[in-house]
Structures are given as C-alpha cells and as structure tokens.
Design a protein around this motif. Structure first.
Motif, PDB file in Angstrom:
ATOM      1  N   SER A  46       0.824  -1.210   0.000  1.00  0.00           N
ATOM      2  CA  SER A  46       0.000   0.000   0.000  1.00  0.00           C
ATOM      3  C   SER A  46       0.858   1.261   0.000  1.00  0.00           C
ATOM      4  O   SER A  46       0.558   2.230  -0.700  1.00  0.00           O
ATOM      5  CB  SER A  46      -0.929  -0.012   1.209  1.00  0.00           C
ATOM      6  N   MET A  49       2.190   1.644  -3.468  1.00  0.00           N
ATOM      7  CA  MET A  49       1.127   2.032  -4.404  1.00  0.00           C
ATOM      8  C   MET A  49       0.736   3.499  -4.246  1.00  0.00           C
ATOM      9  O   MET A  49       0.389   4.164  -5.213  1.00  0.00           O
ATOM     10  CB  MET A  49      -0.094   1.125  -4.240  1.00  0.00           C
ATOM     11  N   HIS A  50       0.795   4.033  -3.018  1.00  0.00           N
ATOM     12  CA  HIS A  50       0.473   5.443  -2.808  1.00  0.00           C
ATOM     13  C   HIS A  50       1.600   6.367  -3.265  1.00  0.00           C
ATOM     14  O   HIS A  50       1.381   7.563  -3.461  1.00  0.00           O
ATOM     15  CB  HIS A  50       0.124   5.702  -1.343  1.00  0.00           C
ATOM     16  N   ALA A  63      -2.991   3.413  -6.211  1.00  0.00           N
ATOM     17  CA  ALA A  63      -3.873   2.884  -5.162  1.00  0.00           C
ATOM     18  C   ALA A  63      -5.272   3.475  -5.276  1.00  0.00           C
ATOM     19  O   ALA A  63      -6.255   2.821  -4.917  1.00  0.00           O
ATOM     20  CB  ALA A  63      -3.289   3.190  -3.787  1.00  0.00           C
ATOM     21  N   ARG A  74      -0.912  -2.156  -9.733  1.00  0.00           N
ATOM     22  CA  ARG A  74      -1.169  -2.624  -8.363  1.00  0.00           C
ATOM     23  C   ARG A  74      -0.863  -4.116  -8.244  1.00  0.00           C
ATOM     24  O   ARG A  74      -0.253  -4.562  -7.267  1.00  0.00           O
ATOM     25  CB  ARG A  74      -2.626  -2.374  -7.967  1.00  0.00           C
TER      26      ARG A  74
END
Length: 138
Positions: A46, A49-50, A63, A74
């Motif tokens: 996460s 992904m951010h 994300a 992702r």
C-alpha cells in the motif's frame, strides 16, 4: 463488390474483441483488487502504491485509480512484495519501466533535481524581475 464489403465487415467483427483487449481493457489481474494475506506485506504494498502515479490518470496514485493500467500496476506491486522484493527495489523497477514521472517523489538527481529546484529558481527569477521593475520606477 458486395461480397468484399461483407467480408470486410465479418473480419472487423472477428477482430474487434482482440483490438479491445490490446488497449488494456482485458481481464483484471488477480492481485489488482485483492489484498495480500499477510497484513505487513499488504501495508508495504500500500505504501508503494500510494507513492506511484497512475500513468493513465496522471493525477492519482495507483492505489486510488480505477484505470485498467493502475490495476495492472497494483497487481505487479503486490506480486513483487509477495515474492519478497523490497519496496525501494519495486519503486526503482517501476521508474525504470515507466520513467521518473511515475514517482510522486522524484530522486534528487538528473531530471528529478530540476523538478525539486524549479520552484526555487522561479522564485529567484521573479524576485530579480521585481527588483528591476522597482528600480526603474524610483
């Protein structure tokens, strides 16, 4: 002539599904919308992904994006995290694959240095121009 038109239409109808798959609207990768079983690995995925920008949406992280390309990215991040790769290595791999622009935090070297220095350079240029403008008026 009619036969040729019918043949062309038939070929287009056969080729159309393949053309739409070539544009990234194919099946969604397995890990695109499914979290990893290990919470620590999912947290690491996460964070990566951010930190990565969707190359299709341009303003969203992968994300947050619903674009097919973001889903693919992702899934790739989650797969590499599941395989044991470090977040920095994944981020670097994405940058090598898609370019420096994919990162929300560009490196402080090369073109990334220009991105970090541009606001300061523009401010200095504006101050220099304002100083010249005020000197002329007085």
């Amino acid at each position: 002539m009619r036969r040729l038109v019918y043949l062309a239409c038939a070929l287009l109808m056969i080729a159309q599904p393949r053309l739409s798959l070539a544009q990234g609207s194919g099946p969604t990768p397995e890990l695109a919308n499914r979290q990893l079983a290990d919470p620590a690995k999912e947290k690491a995925a996460s964070q990566v992904m951010h930190a990565l920008r969707c190359i299709q949406c341009q303003g969203q992280s992968i994300a947050d994006s619903d674009a097919p390309m973001a889903a693919t990215m992702r899934a790739e991040v989650r797969q590499q995290i599941a395989d044991g790769k470090k977040p920095d290595a994944i981020r670097q791999w994405m940058i090598e694959r898609y370019g420096e622009w994919v990162s929300f935090e560009p490196d402080m070297k090369g073109s990334g240095l220009l991105l970090w220095a541009a606001p300061l350079l523009l401010l200095l240029l504006a101050l220099f121009m304002a100083r010249g403008l005020f000197r002329r008026k007085s």
